[in-house]
Design an enzyme around this catalytic site. Structure first.
Site, PDB file in Angstrom:
ATOM      1  N   ASN A 180      49.562 -18.938   0.450  1.00 31.79           N
ATOM      2  CA  ASN A 180      49.641 -19.557  -0.879  1.00 31.79           C
ATOM      3  C   ASN A 180      51.073 -19.433  -1.395  1.00 31.79           C
ATOM      4  OD1 ASN A 180      49.641 -19.794  -3.731  1.00 31.79           O
ATOM      5  ND2 ASN A 180      47.424 -19.572  -3.751  1.00 31.79           N
ATOM      6  N   GLU A 184      43.842 -26.167  -4.252  1.00 35.61           N
ATOM      7  CA  GLU A 184      42.898 -25.581  -5.204  1.00 35.61           C
ATOM      8  C   GLU A 184      42.983 -26.339  -6.516  1.00 35.61           C
ATOM      9  OE1 GLU A 184      44.007 -21.564  -5.835  1.00 35.61           O
ATOM     10  OE2 GLU A 184      43.889 -21.057  -3.728  1.00 35.61           O
ATOM     11  N   HIS A 186      47.805 -24.386  -5.728  1.00 31.52           N
ATOM     12  CA  HIS A 186      46.884 -24.587  -6.845  1.00 31.52           C
ATOM     13  C   HIS A 186      47.596 -25.443  -7.893  1.00 31.52           C
ATOM     14  CE1 HIS A 186      44.115 -22.393 -10.003  1.00 31.52           C
ATOM     15  NE2 HIS A 186      44.057 -23.709 -10.104  1.00 31.52           N
ATOM     16  N   ARG A 190      62.704 -20.105 -14.724  1.00 30.94           N
ATOM     17  CA  ARG A 190      64.013 -20.524 -15.228  1.00 30.94           C
ATOM     18  C   ARG A 190      64.118 -22.028 -15.408  1.00 30.94           C
ATOM     19  NH1 ARG A 190      68.261 -16.756 -14.897  1.00 30.94           N
ATOM     20  NH2 ARG A 190      69.538 -18.441 -15.690  1.00 30.94           N
ATOM     21  N   THR A 221      45.838 -15.063 -13.676  1.00 33.24           N
ATOM     22  CA  THR A 221      45.494 -15.659 -12.384  1.00 33.24           C
ATOM     23  C   THR A 221      43.992 -15.916 -12.396  1.00 33.24           C
ATOM     24  OG1 THR A 221      45.581 -15.362  -9.982  1.00 33.24           O
ATOM     25  CG2 THR A 221      45.265 -13.369 -11.294  1.00 33.24           C
ATOM     26  N   THR A 222      43.464 -16.482 -11.290  1.00 33.92           N
ATOM     27  CA  THR A 222      42.032 -16.807 -11.270  1.00 33.92           C
ATOM     28  C   THR A 222      41.221 -15.512 -11.231  1.00 33.92           C
ATOM     29  OG1 THR A 222      42.737 -18.679  -9.950  1.00 33.92           O
ATOM     30  CG2 THR A 222      40.377 -18.321 -10.120  1.00 33.92           C
ATOM     31  N   HIS A 246      42.126 -13.546  -2.691  1.00 34.67           N
ATOM     32  CA  HIS A 246      42.493 -13.023  -4.000  1.00 34.67           C
ATOM     33  C   HIS A 246      42.758 -11.520  -3.929  1.00 34.67           C
ATOM     34  CE1 HIS A 246      43.152 -13.882  -8.238  1.00 34.67           C
ATOM     35  NE2 HIS A 246      42.958 -12.597  -8.354  1.00 34.67           N
ATOM     36  N   GLY A 247      44.002 -11.181  -4.156  1.00 33.62           N
ATOM     37  CA  GLY A 247      44.390  -9.767  -4.203  1.00 33.62           C
ATOM     38  C   GLY A 247      44.490  -9.115  -2.828  1.00 33.62           C
ATOM     39  N   GLU A 265      34.834 -19.822  -0.427  1.00 37.34           N
ATOM     40  CA  GLU A 265      35.881 -18.795  -0.353  1.00 37.34           C
ATOM     41  C   GLU A 265      35.387 -17.644  -1.224  1.00 37.34           C
ATOM     42  OE1 GLU A 265      39.963 -19.947  -0.834  1.00 37.34           O
ATOM     43  OE2 GLU A 265      40.547 -17.913  -1.405  1.00 37.34           O
ATOM     44  N   ARG A 301      47.492 -26.337 -11.224  1.00 37.73           N
ATOM     45  CA  ARG A 301      46.799 -25.903 -12.444  1.00 37.73           C
ATOM     46  C   ARG A 301      46.954 -26.944 -13.539  1.00 37.73           C
ATOM     47  NH1 ARG A 301      45.458 -20.056 -12.633  1.00 37.73           N
ATOM     48  NH2 ARG A 301      44.884 -20.505 -14.770  1.00 37.73           N
ATOM     49  N   GLY A 361      48.574 -14.977  -1.197  1.00 41.43           N
ATOM     50  CA  GLY A 361      49.788 -15.457  -1.844  1.00 41.43           C
ATOM     51  C   GLY A 361      50.673 -14.351  -2.365  1.00 41.43           C
ATOM     52  N   GLN A 362      50.208 -13.715  -3.436  1.00 45.72           N
ATOM     53  CA  GLN A 362      51.072 -12.797  -4.185  1.00 45.72           C
ATOM     54  C   GLN A 362      51.719 -11.722  -3.318  1.00 45.72           C
ATOM     55  OE1 GLN A 362      50.985  -9.514  -5.592  1.00 45.72           O
ATOM     56  NE2 GLN A 362      52.555  -9.908  -7.126  1.00 45.72           N
ATOM     57  N   ARG A 388      51.682 -24.520 -14.570  1.00 42.26           N
ATOM     58  CA  ARG A 388      52.593 -23.381 -14.759  1.00 42.26           C
ATOM     59  C   ARG A 388      53.431 -23.074 -13.518  1.00 42.26           C
ATOM     60  NH1 ARG A 388      48.327 -18.434 -15.154  1.00 42.26           N
ATOM     61  NH2 ARG A 388      47.521 -19.740 -16.811  1.00 42.26           N
ATOM     62  N   HIS A 389      52.974 -23.540 -12.352  1.00 39.68           N
ATOM     63  CA  HIS A 389      53.834 -23.343 -11.164  1.00 39.68           C
ATOM     64  C   HIS A 389      53.974 -24.639 -10.370  1.00 39.68           C
ATOM     65  CE1 HIS A 389      49.854 -22.368  -9.638  1.00 39.68           C
ATOM     66  NE2 HIS A 389      49.842 -21.161 -10.161  1.00 39.68           N
ATOM     67  N   ASP A 420      52.304 -20.751  -4.238  1.00 35.32           N
ATOM     68  CA  ASP A 420      52.444 -20.955  -5.685  1.00 35.32           C
ATOM     69  C   ASP A 420      53.521 -20.075  -6.316  1.00 35.32           C
ATOM     70  OD1 ASP A 420      50.293 -22.659  -5.578  1.00 35.32           O
ATOM     71  OD2 ASP A 420      48.865 -21.262  -6.476  1.00 35.32           O
ATOM     72  N   HIS A 421      53.592 -18.818  -5.813  1.00 27.79           N
ATOM     73  CA  HIS A 421      54.484 -17.866  -6.483  1.00 27.79           C
ATOM     74  C   HIS A 421      55.967 -18.184  -6.315  1.00 27.79           C
ATOM     75  CE1 HIS A 421      51.557 -15.127  -8.154  1.00 27.79           C
ATOM     76  NE2 HIS A 421      50.820 -15.423  -7.104  1.00 27.79           N
TER      77      HIS A 421
HETATM   78  N1  PXP Z   1      42.398 -18.087  -3.085  1.00 32.51           N
HETATM   79  C1  PXP Z   1      42.205 -18.643  -4.303  1.00 32.51           C
HETATM   80  C2  PXP Z   1      41.059 -19.590  -4.464  1.00 32.51           C
HETATM   81  C3  PXP Z   1      43.085 -18.384  -5.377  1.00 32.51           C
HETATM   82  O1  PXP Z   1      42.876 -18.948  -6.570  1.00 32.51           O
HETATM   83  C4  PXP Z   1      44.172 -17.528  -5.153  1.00 32.51           C
HETATM   84  C5  PXP Z   1      45.146 -17.257  -6.271  1.00 32.51           C
HETATM   85  O2  PXP Z   1      45.780 -18.431  -6.617  1.00 32.51           O
HETATM   86  C6  PXP Z   1      44.355 -16.989  -3.870  1.00 32.51           C
HETATM   87  C7  PXP Z   1      43.434 -17.259  -2.866  1.00 32.51           C
HETATM   88  C8  PXP Z   1      45.524 -16.111  -3.538  1.00 32.51           C
HETATM   89  O3  PXP Z   1      45.418 -14.928  -4.242  1.00 32.51           O
HETATM   90  P1  PXP Z   1      46.633 -13.892  -4.224  1.00 32.51           P
HETATM   91  O4  PXP Z   1      47.812 -14.588  -4.794  1.00 32.51           O
HETATM   92  O5  PXP Z   1      46.132 -12.770  -5.052  1.00 32.51           O
HETATM   93  O6  PXP Z   1      46.843 -13.510  -2.790  1.00 32.51           O
END
Ligand code: PXP
Length: 263
Positions: A9, A72, A45, A20, A102-103, A216-217, A153, A47, A238-239, A51-52, A11-12
């Protein structure tokens, strides 16, 4: 040997750029580095508050990605129209609240069943397979199947929060998870239970013909727990990867996650 599919992911990278409102870091560079260093899939994602990821990012990524794109999105009419036009390899329906960082939880597949079912039909009409981002419960697996999704998921946020509260400095930081400020034995019990929920849901989903992803996480410390669950075929992360890339570079961060997720 089968391989766990790793969805990276990105997005970050756009979060940093939008902080910025400039054109740096370049999301397309992140795409190329991810594609050439072990990402099996790119996850983004779009959104509602943009935001990103911006519309133009999604369009460019669709045009340039050398691996499938998992897009997403919320069950929102305007966003769904954009997704149908973009035609990603898969759409993952996620809950979305503007005020959340976040979600924060899975899609409520019961309260919003009509809207979800309609969204799935619309996406299927555009030949886009659908995954639902849901909490790991047997009821949510059955309902996801009933609503017509091909995939689920499993939301691993509770597991990840419990893992971090037990095994890292998170409880001593400003971002301690208040609801999990508990004695360690209680955290251990809950962590075990959260893993059981993920395992049982994955097994059940698989038995009723759903493909199973998780996300997620997930990070370099907790991902091994997901690797023990045979039915999970894909992880979206992602993160933790983007955070590590600040120190190691994105290529190395992905390669390291790839090493940990090799089956
Ligand atoms: N899967 C889904 C459906 C998500 O919404 C997210 C966060 O955008 C992720 C995976 C990735 O999560 P993380 O950034 O915590 O790894």
């Amino acid at each position: 040997m089968s391989k766990m599919r790793l969805g990276v992911n990105i997005d970050h990278v756009a979060v940093l750029r939008e902080a910025r409102r400039v054109n740096d870091p370049d999301i397309m560079q992140a795409l190329y580095v991810a594609c050439s260093n072990g990402a099996d899939q790119i996850t983004i994602h779009l959104r509602e508050d943009r935001r990103h990821i911006q519309d133009i990012d999604a369009k460019n990524i669709m045009r340039a990605s050398s691996v499938p794109v998992n897009l997403e999105c919320a069950i929102d009419r305007d966003i769904l129209n954009i997704v149908c036009n973009l035609k990603p390899h898969r759409a993952t329906l996620v809950p979305e609240k503007r005020e959340e960082v976040t979600t924060e939880g899975g899609l409520d597949v019961f309260t919003y069943e009509e809207r979800i079912s309609y969204a799935i039909e619309q996406l299927h009409d555009s030949i886009i397979p659908v995954s639902l981002f849901v909490d790991p419960t047997i009821e949510a697996m059955n309902q996801s199947k009933e609503l017509g999704a091909e995939m689920v998921e499993l939301h691993t946020g509770t597991f990840a929060n419990l893992f971090n509260m037990l095994n890292s400095s998170l409880p001593y930081s400003n971002h301690s998870v208040k609801e999990f400020e508990l004695p360690r034995y209680e955290l251990s019990d809950r962590l075990e239970k959260s893993l059981e929920n993920i395992k049982n849901s994955a097994k059940h989903a698989n038995s009723i013909g759903l493909e199973v992803a998780a996300g997620h996480g997930l990070n370099y410390h907790n991902v091994h727990e997901m690797m023990k669950i045979e039915e999970i075929i894909e992880l979206n992360i992602g993160q933790s990867i983007i955070a590590r890339s600040v120190f190691t570079g994105l290529a190395e961060a992905i390669k390291e996650m790839r090493r940990l997720t090799a089956k």
